[in-house]
Design a protein around this motif. Structure first.
Motif, PDB file in Angstrom:
ATOM      1  N   ARG A  58      70.258 -27.859  97.742  1.00  0.00           N
ATOM      2  CA  ARG A  58      70.703 -26.478  97.964  1.00  0.00           C
ATOM      3  C   ARG A  58      70.603 -25.708  96.655  1.00  0.00           C
ATOM      4  N   ARG A  59      70.214 -24.458  96.738  1.00  0.00           N
ATOM      5  CA  ARG A  59      70.134 -23.611  95.555  1.00  0.00           C
ATOM      6  C   ARG A  59      70.824 -22.288  95.843  1.00  0.00           C
ATOM      7  N   PHE A  60      71.579 -21.791  94.861  1.00  0.00           N
ATOM      8  CA  PHE A  60      72.262 -20.513  95.015  1.00  0.00           C
ATOM      9  C   PHE A  60      71.275 -19.383  94.785  1.00  0.00           C
ATOM     10  N   GLN A  61      71.270 -18.409  95.674  1.00  0.00           N
ATOM     11  CA  GLN A  61      70.422 -17.229  95.555  1.00  0.00           C
ATOM     12  C   GLN A  61      71.312 -16.045  95.186  1.00  0.00           C
ATOM     13  N   SER A  62      71.182 -15.560  93.966  1.00  0.00           N
ATOM     14  CA  SER A  62      72.068 -14.475  93.519  1.00  0.00           C
ATOM     15  C   SER A  62      71.817 -13.183  94.291  1.00  0.00           C
ATOM     16  N   ALA A  63      70.591 -12.944  94.734  1.00  0.00           N
ATOM     17  CA  ALA A  63      70.282 -11.713  95.464  1.00  0.00           C
ATOM     18  C   ALA A  63      71.069 -11.607  96.765  1.00  0.00           C
ATOM     19  N   THR A  64      71.226 -12.746  97.447  1.00  0.00           N
ATOM     20  CA  THR A  64      71.939 -12.741  98.720  1.00  0.00           C
ATOM     21  C   THR A  64      73.363 -13.265  98.587  1.00  0.00           C
ATOM     22  N   ARG A  65      73.683 -13.783  97.408  1.00  0.00           N
ATOM     23  CA  ARG A  65      74.993 -14.383  97.139  1.00  0.00           C
ATOM     24  C   ARG A  65      75.331 -15.486  98.138  1.00  0.00           C
ATOM     25  N   ALA A  66      74.322 -16.295  98.424  1.00  0.00           N
ATOM     26  CA  ALA A  66      74.494 -17.389  99.377  1.00  0.00           C
ATOM     27  C   ALA A  66      73.622 -18.564  98.937  1.00  0.00           C
ATOM     28  N   PHE A  67      73.938 -19.731  99.485  1.00  0.00           N
ATOM     29  CA  PHE A  67      73.129 -20.908  99.205  1.00  0.00           C
ATOM     30  C   PHE A  67      71.952 -20.972 100.167  1.00  0.00           C
ATOM     31  N   LEU A  68      70.820 -21.409  99.641  1.00  0.00           N
ATOM     32  CA  LEU A  68      69.619 -21.607 100.424  1.00  0.00           C
ATOM     33  C   LEU A  68      69.390 -23.110 100.514  1.00  0.00           C
ATOM     34  N   ASP A  69      69.320 -23.629 101.733  1.00  0.00           N
ATOM     35  CA  ASP A  69      69.026 -25.050 101.927  1.00  0.00           C
ATOM     36  C   ASP A  69      67.526 -25.247 101.772  1.00  0.00           C
ATOM     37  N   LEU A  70      67.135 -26.109 100.822  1.00  0.00           N
ATOM     38  CA  LEU A  70      65.718 -26.350 100.559  1.00  0.00           C
ATOM     39  C   LEU A  70      65.160 -27.485 101.402  1.00  0.00           C
ATOM     40  N   GLY A  71      66.027 -28.352 101.894  1.00  0.00           N
ATOM     41  CA  GLY A  71      65.560 -29.439 102.742  1.00  0.00           C
ATOM     42  C   GLY A  71      66.506 -30.614 102.741  1.00  0.00           C
ATOM     43  N   ASP A  72      66.337 -31.486 103.720  1.00  0.00           N
ATOM     44  CA  ASP A  72      67.104 -32.730 103.842  1.00  0.00           C
ATOM     45  C   ASP A  72      66.164 -33.887 103.561  1.00  0.00           C
ATOM     46  N   PHE A  73      66.644 -34.854 102.789  1.00  0.00           N
ATOM     47  CA  PHE A  73      65.805 -35.956 102.330  1.00  0.00           C
ATOM     48  C   PHE A  73      66.516 -37.281 102.569  1.00  0.00           C
ATOM     49  N   TRP A  74      65.731 -38.338 102.763  1.00  0.00           N
ATOM     50  CA  TRP A  74      66.295 -39.656 103.012  1.00  0.00           C
ATOM     51  C   TRP A  74      66.858 -40.295 101.752  1.00  0.00           C
ATOM     52  N   ASN A  75      66.474 -39.792 100.578  1.00  0.00           N
ATOM     53  CA  ASN A  75      67.057 -40.343  99.355  1.00  0.00           C
ATOM     54  C   ASN A  75      67.329 -39.219  98.369  1.00  0.00           C
ATOM     55  N   ALA A  76      68.262 -39.475  97.475  1.00  0.00           N
ATOM     56  CA  ALA A  76      68.701 -38.458  96.520  1.00  0.00           C
ATOM     57  C   ALA A  76      67.592 -38.083  95.550  1.00  0.00           C
ATOM     58  N   ASP A  77      66.751 -39.052  95.171  1.00  0.00           N
ATOM     59  CA  ASP A  77      65.670 -38.760  94.219  1.00  0.00           C
ATOM     60  C   ASP A  77      64.742 -37.671  94.739  1.00  0.00           C
ATOM     61  N   ASP A  78      64.384 -37.731  96.010  1.00  0.00           N
ATOM     62  CA  ASP A  78      63.489 -36.715  96.576  1.00  0.00           C
ATOM     63  C   ASP A  78      64.167 -35.341  96.595  1.00  0.00           C
ATOM     64  N   ALA A  79      65.435 -35.300  96.926  1.00  0.00           N
ATOM     65  CA  ALA A  79      66.165 -34.028  96.937  1.00  0.00           C
ATOM     66  C   ALA A  79      66.249 -33.443  95.534  1.00  0.00           C
ATOM     67  N   ILE A  80      66.482 -34.298  94.546  1.00  0.00           N
ATOM     68  CA  ILE A  80      66.565 -33.836  93.152  1.00  0.00           C
ATOM     69  C   ILE A  80      65.203 -33.338  92.680  1.00  0.00           C
ATOM     70  N   GLU A  81      64.135 -34.049  93.028  1.00  0.00           N
ATOM     71  CA  GLU A  81      62.790 -33.585  92.655  1.00  0.00           C
ATOM     72  C   GLU A  81      62.505 -32.216  93.265  1.00  0.00           C
ATOM     73  N   CYS A  82      62.949 -31.994  94.476  1.00  0.00           N
ATOM     74  CA  CYS A  82      62.790 -30.689  95.114  1.00  0.00           C
ATOM     75  C   CYS A  82      63.473 -29.614  94.280  1.00  0.00           C
ATOM     76  N   LEU A  83      64.692 -29.862  93.841  1.00  0.00           N
ATOM     77  CA  LEU A  83      65.411 -28.879  93.021  1.00  0.00           C
ATOM     78  C   LEU A  83      64.732 -28.660  91.672  1.00  0.00           C
ATOM     79  N   ARG A  84      64.196 -29.712  91.094  1.00  0.00           N
ATOM     80  CA  ARG A  84      63.549 -29.592  89.787  1.00  0.00           C
ATOM     81  C   ARG A  84      62.267 -28.785  89.837  1.00  0.00           C
ATOM     82  N   PHE A  85      61.493 -28.942  90.895  1.00  0.00           N
ATOM     83  CA  PHE A  85      60.158 -28.366  90.907  1.00  0.00           C
ATOM     84  C   PHE A  85      59.997 -27.128  91.783  1.00  0.00           C
ATOM     85  N   VAL A  86      60.971 -26.781  92.596  1.00  0.00           N
ATOM     86  CA  VAL A  86      60.921 -25.561  93.395  1.00  0.00           C
ATOM     87  C   VAL A  86      61.786 -24.521  92.702  1.00  0.00           C
ATOM     88  N   ARG A  87      61.160 -23.786  91.818  1.00  0.00           N
ATOM     89  CA  ARG A  87      61.905 -22.745  91.072  1.00  0.00           C
ATOM     90  C   ARG A  87      61.280 -21.409  91.256  1.00  0.00           C
TER      91      ARG A  87
END
Length: 87
Positions: A58-87
């Protein structure tokens, strides 16, 4: 069907060696993902599904003042990689 894991104090997921982030507890089953500079890049949330635990990026979007769900993953590493590289 997804359900949040309420009230259960889960241990933070183990992060792959060499990944330059750390986790900080934000709530039961929710962690802030912090990069090497100390900046919060998003949240990692553990969710219980009928077939196991998934991790939501999940990432906070300041423009909408809400969290944006980027996706659900079977392991934490994949979810963290999503946060690291989707900017």
């Amino acid at each position: 069907m997804e359900t949040t894991i309420r009230g259960e104090a889960l241990d933070p997921p183990v992060i792959a060696a060499g990944v330059p982030i750390r986790l900080s507890a934000a709530a039961p089953s929710l962690w802030r993902v912090i990069d090497a500079t100390g900046r919060v890049i998003g949240h990692l949330q553990a969710l219980s599904f009928g077939d196991g635990i998934r991790y939501r990026a999940r990432r906070f979007q300041s423009a909408t003042r809400a969290f944006l769900d980027l996706g659900d993953f079977w392991n934490a590493d994949d979810a963290i990689e999503c946060l690291r590289f989707v900017r």
